[in-house]
Design an enzyme around this catalytic site. Structure first.
Site, mmCIF file in Angstrom:
data_model
loop_
_atom_site.group_PDB
_atom_site.id
_atom_site.type_symbol
_atom_site.label_atom_id
_atom_site.label_comp_id
_atom_site.label_asym_id
_atom_site.label_seq_id
_atom_site.Cartn_x
_atom_site.Cartn_y
_atom_site.Cartn_z
ATOM 1 N N CYS A 3 -47.070 -29.286 -7.573
ATOM 2 C CA CYS A 3 -46.795 -30.307 -8.586
ATOM 3 C C CYS A 3 -47.615 -31.545 -8.241
ATOM 4 O O CYS A 3 -48.623 -31.436 -7.521
ATOM 5 C CB CYS A 3 -45.297 -30.584 -8.712
ATOM 6 S SG CYS A 3 -44.495 -31.251 -7.238
ATOM 7 N N ARG A 9 -40.408 -31.315 -8.017
ATOM 8 C CA ARG A 9 -40.379 -29.982 -8.627
ATOM 9 C C ARG A 9 -40.790 -28.866 -7.670
ATOM 10 O O ARG A 9 -40.054 -27.884 -7.517
ATOM 11 C CB ARG A 9 -41.305 -29.955 -9.857
ATOM 12 C CG ARG A 9 -40.799 -30.797 -11.000
ATOM 13 C CD ARG A 9 -41.873 -31.032 -12.039
ATOM 14 N NE ARG A 9 -42.953 -31.876 -11.524
ATOM 15 C CZ ARG A 9 -44.066 -32.184 -12.167
ATOM 16 N NH1 ARG A 9 -44.266 -31.690 -13.379
ATOM 17 N NH2 ARG A 9 -44.973 -32.978 -11.637
ATOM 18 N N ASP A 118 -41.732 -33.523 -15.415
ATOM 19 C CA ASP A 118 -41.651 -34.349 -14.207
ATOM 20 C C ASP A 118 -40.367 -35.191 -14.267
ATOM 21 O O ASP A 118 -40.217 -36.036 -15.149
ATOM 22 C CB ASP A 118 -42.887 -35.251 -14.165
ATOM 23 C CG ASP A 118 -42.962 -36.057 -12.883
ATOM 24 O OD1 ASP A 118 -41.958 -36.128 -12.156
ATOM 25 O OD2 ASP A 118 -44.038 -36.625 -12.620
HETATM 26 P P1 4NP Z 1 -43.209 -34.197 -8.508
HETATM 27 O O1 4NP Z 1 -42.717 -35.622 -9.048
HETATM 28 O O2 4NP Z 1 -44.653 -34.055 -8.934
HETATM 29 O O3 4NP Z 1 -42.313 -33.220 -9.201
HETATM 30 O O4 4NP Z 1 -43.031 -34.226 -7.006
HETATM 31 C C1 4NP Z 1 -43.387 -36.822 -8.758
HETATM 32 C C2 4NP Z 1 -43.182 -37.430 -7.555
HETATM 33 C C3 4NP Z 1 -43.814 -38.626 -7.283
HETATM 34 C C4 4NP Z 1 -44.664 -39.180 -8.215
HETATM 35 C C5 4NP Z 1 -44.871 -38.557 -9.423
HETATM 36 C C6 4NP Z 1 -44.231 -37.369 -9.687
HETATM 37 N N1 4NP Z 1 -45.311 -40.415 -7.934
HETATM 38 O O5 4NP Z 1 -45.982 -40.939 -8.835
HETATM 39 O O6 4NP Z 1 -45.199 -40.928 -6.815
#
Ligand code: 4NP
Length: 148
Positions: A3, A9, A118
């Site tokens: 991800c 995720r 997300d």
């Molecule tokens: P992930 O969610 O891709 O599902 O782990 C996110 C976690 C952090 C960030 C964006 C999405 N961020 O911008 O820091």
């Protein structure tokens, strides 16, 4: 499992597939990473840890890391959570890499929904939704792996 941040995720997908494979006696090396490295070294997001705990999975052994080029050699299958991850991963893939890059929901929801949304900026409901999608998707992924 890939991800963006590797804290929300993909850690859920990683924990689900790893545990399901173990409980079926299927020998699989499962890992996860992010296309971004902002959270490298961190535990999964507390909301991912919480939903997984509630469902009987412990993912606190996981630490976030950024995708590396060696992943394209070390893994046969790279499953992306959304179309943006898919695009980023495809761009990074070395020429001639044999790793298959796929969208994780492709075999489960096909035309209905492409992306695992997300949940980072939303509330806890988003994490339950992501869990439900990935629970179903990882059942399908494991079945496909077993039958191939
Ligand atoms: P992930 O969610 O891709 O599902 O782990 C996110 C976690 C952090 C960030 C964006 C999405 N961020 O911008 O820091």
């Amino acid at each position: 499992m890939v991800c963006l941040g590797n804290i929300c995720r993909s850690p859920i997908a990683h924990g689900l597939l790893e545990t399901k494979a173990q409980s079926k006696g299927v020998h699989l090396k499962v890992d996860s990473c992010g296309t971004g490295g902002w959270h490298a070294g961190e535990l999964p997001d507390g909301r991912s840890v919480e939903v997984m705990n509630r469902k009987g999975y412990d993912i606190t052994n996981q630490r976030s890391r950024k995708i590396r080029i060696s992943d394209f050699e070390d893994f046969d299958l790279i499953l992306c959570m959304d179309r943006s991850n898919y695009k980023d991963v495809s761009t990074l893939a070395p020429i001639g890499s044999s790793a298959k890059i796929e969208m994780i929901l492709n075999g489960t929801y096909s035309d209905e929904v492409a992306d695992v949304p997300d949940p980072y900026y939303g509330g806890p409901d988003g994490f339950d939704h992501v869990y439900n999608m990935l629970d179903k998707a990882t059942d399908g992924v494991l079945e496909t792996i077993i039958s191939n």
